[in-house]
Design a protein around this motif. Sequence first.
Motif, PDB file in Angstrom:
ATOM      1  N   ARG A  66      17.114  65.083 -26.120  1.00  0.00           N
ATOM      2  CA  ARG A  66      18.227  63.910 -27.073  1.00  0.00           C
ATOM      3  C   ARG A  66      18.146  62.545 -26.996  1.00  0.00           C
ATOM      4  O   ARG A  66      18.645  62.029 -27.959  1.00  0.00           O
ATOM      5  N   GLY A  67      17.392  62.022 -26.000  1.00  0.00           N
ATOM      6  CA  GLY A  67      17.268  60.635 -26.079  1.00  0.00           C
ATOM      7  C   GLY A  67      15.880  60.125 -26.463  1.00  0.00           C
ATOM      8  O   GLY A  67      15.034  60.861 -27.139  1.00  0.00           O
ATOM      9  N   THR A  68      15.780  58.604 -26.094  1.00  0.00           N
ATOM     10  CA  THR A  68      14.419  58.214 -26.658  1.00  0.00           C
ATOM     11  C   THR A  68      13.328  58.715 -25.736  1.00  0.00           C
ATOM     12  O   THR A  68      12.251  58.497 -26.469  1.00  0.00           O
ATOM     13  N   ALA A  69      13.552  58.892 -24.508  1.00  0.00           N
ATOM     14  CA  ALA A  69      12.334  59.277 -23.782  1.00  0.00           C
ATOM     15  C   ALA A  69      11.837  60.642 -24.207  1.00  0.00           C
ATOM     16  O   ALA A  69      10.795  60.719 -24.382  1.00  0.00           O
ATOM     17  N   GLY A  70      12.871  61.482 -24.715  1.00  0.00           N
ATOM     18  CA  GLY A  70      12.622  62.700 -25.256  1.00  0.00           C
ATOM     19  C   GLY A  70      11.619  62.493 -26.609  1.00  0.00           C
ATOM     20  O   GLY A  70      10.387  62.991 -26.956  1.00  0.00           O
ATOM     21  N   LYS A  71      12.012  61.445 -27.405  1.00  0.00           N
ATOM     22  CA  LYS A  71      11.347  61.308 -28.605  1.00  0.00           C
ATOM     23  C   LYS A  71       9.865  60.740 -28.338  1.00  0.00           C
ATOM     24  O   LYS A  71       9.038  61.268 -29.083  1.00  0.00           O
ATOM     25  N   VAL A  72       9.668  59.956 -27.397  1.00  0.00           N
ATOM     26  CA  VAL A  72       8.419  59.395 -26.915  1.00  0.00           C
ATOM     27  C   VAL A  72       7.675  60.577 -26.564  1.00  0.00           C
ATOM     28  O   VAL A  72       6.360  60.668 -26.978  1.00  0.00           O
ATOM     29  N   PHE A  73       8.219  61.395 -25.688  1.00  0.00           N
ATOM     30  CA  PHE A  73       7.525  62.647 -25.146  1.00  0.00           C
ATOM     31  C   PHE A  73       6.924  63.325 -26.450  1.00  0.00           C
ATOM     32  O   PHE A  73       5.915  64.201 -26.318  1.00  0.00           O
ATOM     33  N   SER A  74       7.713  63.635 -27.335  1.00  0.00           N
ATOM     34  CA  SER A  74       7.504  64.445 -28.585  1.00  0.00           C
ATOM     35  C   SER A  74       6.212  63.946 -29.122  1.00  0.00           C
ATOM     36  O   SER A  74       5.505  64.872 -29.975  1.00  0.00           O
ATOM     37  N   GLN A  75       5.805  62.881 -29.223  1.00  0.00           N
ATOM     38  CA  GLN A  75       4.784  62.268 -29.905  1.00  0.00           C
ATOM     39  C   GLN A  75       3.494  62.008 -28.973  1.00  0.00           C
ATOM     40  O   GLN A  75       2.488  61.221 -29.675  1.00  0.00           O
ATOM     41  N   LEU A  76       3.672  62.311 -27.888  1.00  0.00           N
ATOM     42  CA  LEU A  76       2.412  61.957 -26.995  1.00  0.00           C
ATOM     43  C   LEU A  76       1.404  62.871 -27.219  1.00  0.00           C
ATOM     44  O   LEU A  76       1.306  63.932 -27.229  1.00  0.00           O
ATOM     45  N   MET A  77       0.225  62.388 -27.386  1.00  0.00           N
ATOM     46  CA  MET A  77      -1.122  63.153 -27.738  1.00  0.00           C
ATOM     47  C   MET A  77      -1.227  64.215 -26.555  1.00  0.00           C
ATOM     48  O   MET A  77      -1.671  65.330 -26.992  1.00  0.00           O
ATOM     49  N   ARG A  78      -0.920  63.957 -25.406  1.00  0.00           N
ATOM     50  CA  ARG A  78      -1.375  64.571 -24.285  1.00  0.00           C
ATOM     51  C   ARG A  78      -0.297  65.928 -24.098  1.00  0.00           C
ATOM     52  O   ARG A  78      -0.595  66.855 -23.629  1.00  0.00           O
ATOM     53  N   MET A  79       0.853  65.772 -24.675  1.00  0.00           N
ATOM     54  CA  MET A  79       2.087  66.731 -25.113  1.00  0.00           C
ATOM     55  C   MET A  79       1.944  67.484 -26.394  1.00  0.00           C
ATOM     56  O   MET A  79       2.933  68.308 -26.557  1.00  0.00           O
ATOM     57  N   ASN A  80       0.735  67.386 -27.119  1.00  0.00           N
ATOM     58  CA  ASN A  80       0.701  68.167 -28.523  1.00  0.00           C
ATOM     59  C   ASN A  80      -0.519  68.749 -28.544  1.00  0.00           C
ATOM     60  O   ASN A  80      -1.726  68.251 -28.008  1.00  0.00           O
ATOM     61  N   ASP A  81      -0.838  69.661 -29.565  1.00  0.00           N
ATOM     62  CA  ASP A  81      -2.073  70.300 -29.702  1.00  0.00           C
ATOM     63  C   ASP A  81      -2.091  70.103 -31.166  1.00  0.00           C
ATOM     64  O   ASP A  81      -1.282  69.666 -32.082  1.00  0.00           O
ATOM     65  N   GLY A  82      -3.445  70.209 -31.787  1.00  0.00           N
ATOM     66  CA  GLY A  82      -3.487  70.229 -33.176  1.00  0.00           C
ATOM     67  C   GLY A  82      -3.675  68.682 -33.874  1.00  0.00           C
ATOM     68  O   GLY A  82      -3.869  67.772 -32.993  1.00  0.00           O
ATOM     69  N   GLU A  83      -3.339  68.310 -35.035  1.00  0.00           N
ATOM     70  CA  GLU A  83      -2.926  67.171 -35.704  1.00  0.00           C
ATOM     71  C   GLU A  83      -2.574  66.121 -34.828  1.00  0.00           C
ATOM     72  O   GLU A  83      -2.711  65.133 -34.663  1.00  0.00           O
TER      73      GLU A  83
END
Length: 369
Positions: A66-83
């Motif tokens: 729910r916080g800003t740290a989570g928003k940053v986490f959600s956009q990290l390339m190392r924490m995502n697959d695909g595009e």
Amino acid sequence: MDPIIAATHADPYRYYAKLRSAGGLTFDPELKLWVASSARAVCAVLAHTDCRVRPAQEPVPKAIARGTAGKVFSQLMRMNDGEHQRCPRSAFEPALGLIDLDDVGAQVSARLITADADGLYNAMFRGPVCVVAALLGFTPAQARTISELTADFAACLSPLSNELQLAASDVAAQKLHGQFTELLAEPDVHSALLAGIMQRFEGDADTLIANLIGLCSQTFEACAGLIGNALLALRRQPELGAAPTGALLAEVQRFDPSVQNTRRFVAAACDIDGVRVEAGAVILVLLAAANRDPALNEDPDQFIWDRPNRRSFSFGSGRHQCPGQTLAMSIASATVREILNHGIEVDRLSWHYRPSLNGRIPLFSFVGG
């Protein structure tokens, strides 16, 4: 011992060898996850398209969602697959590959290192992020602030962090976002690294900023572990002091890596290294165990600084291989060289490992001082 607590055990490598001998990919009924320990199994998991970096039902850890740290986490390339992974990577990787390594060395040597425990801690944890911040265009004073904030932000990446640490991480994420917003708003970009990233980046500003923060946070722990474990290698084998620092670090990252394991989450039922794994399964990928597999490196339990044909999974492989490997290795190498030049006596070091579920980062004090 189990494959998670092994990361901070005094010597996990004999245990890893037992896991490899039991099969490359095995199920741990107590931990309720699969464990990949052989080089072949680790390679298969990291290459498989159905093995994702986050579970589909929880793309961001609930504790920070729910916080800003989570928003940053959600956009990290190392924490995502695909595009969401490919787009930032296509901008960062080429720019990181063009960094002037002499400039990195000069940035490291400009840092004040004192021959005490505080000086060693700052050299390991604060200095590397300061170097990256300077390469991105921050002033020395701003770089110190970025380093301090990154240390707080990194707490959101650990499941062991308490509520106070997570709250501090959220505040740090907000402040880091502000610092990078101001940097990007400057009319003239004086950093070749930042200019190269911006030239290739095609996403929105928030995603760019999140991944600039991510570059700093990855530097924070990866370099600290590389530097610390290199000092331990020198303490155990003083004759390694005659080896070129870059070659020493190259073997350290294979022999005793700062990132011992990572995880993958199975999105669809699939066969991996001859084993059927169901959707929803979790795989603990023992990078450090694979590095010591005789099938990957000859005489893997020997520290050979000039090892020919060295192979390692410490920086990942395939689509999630760390794009900042060369930068991290050059910062760590230059820092170890400066520490030794400042006369820090490695034979006086005592240590314990920083609490972690996947990192192997020593924290030092001096015996008799």
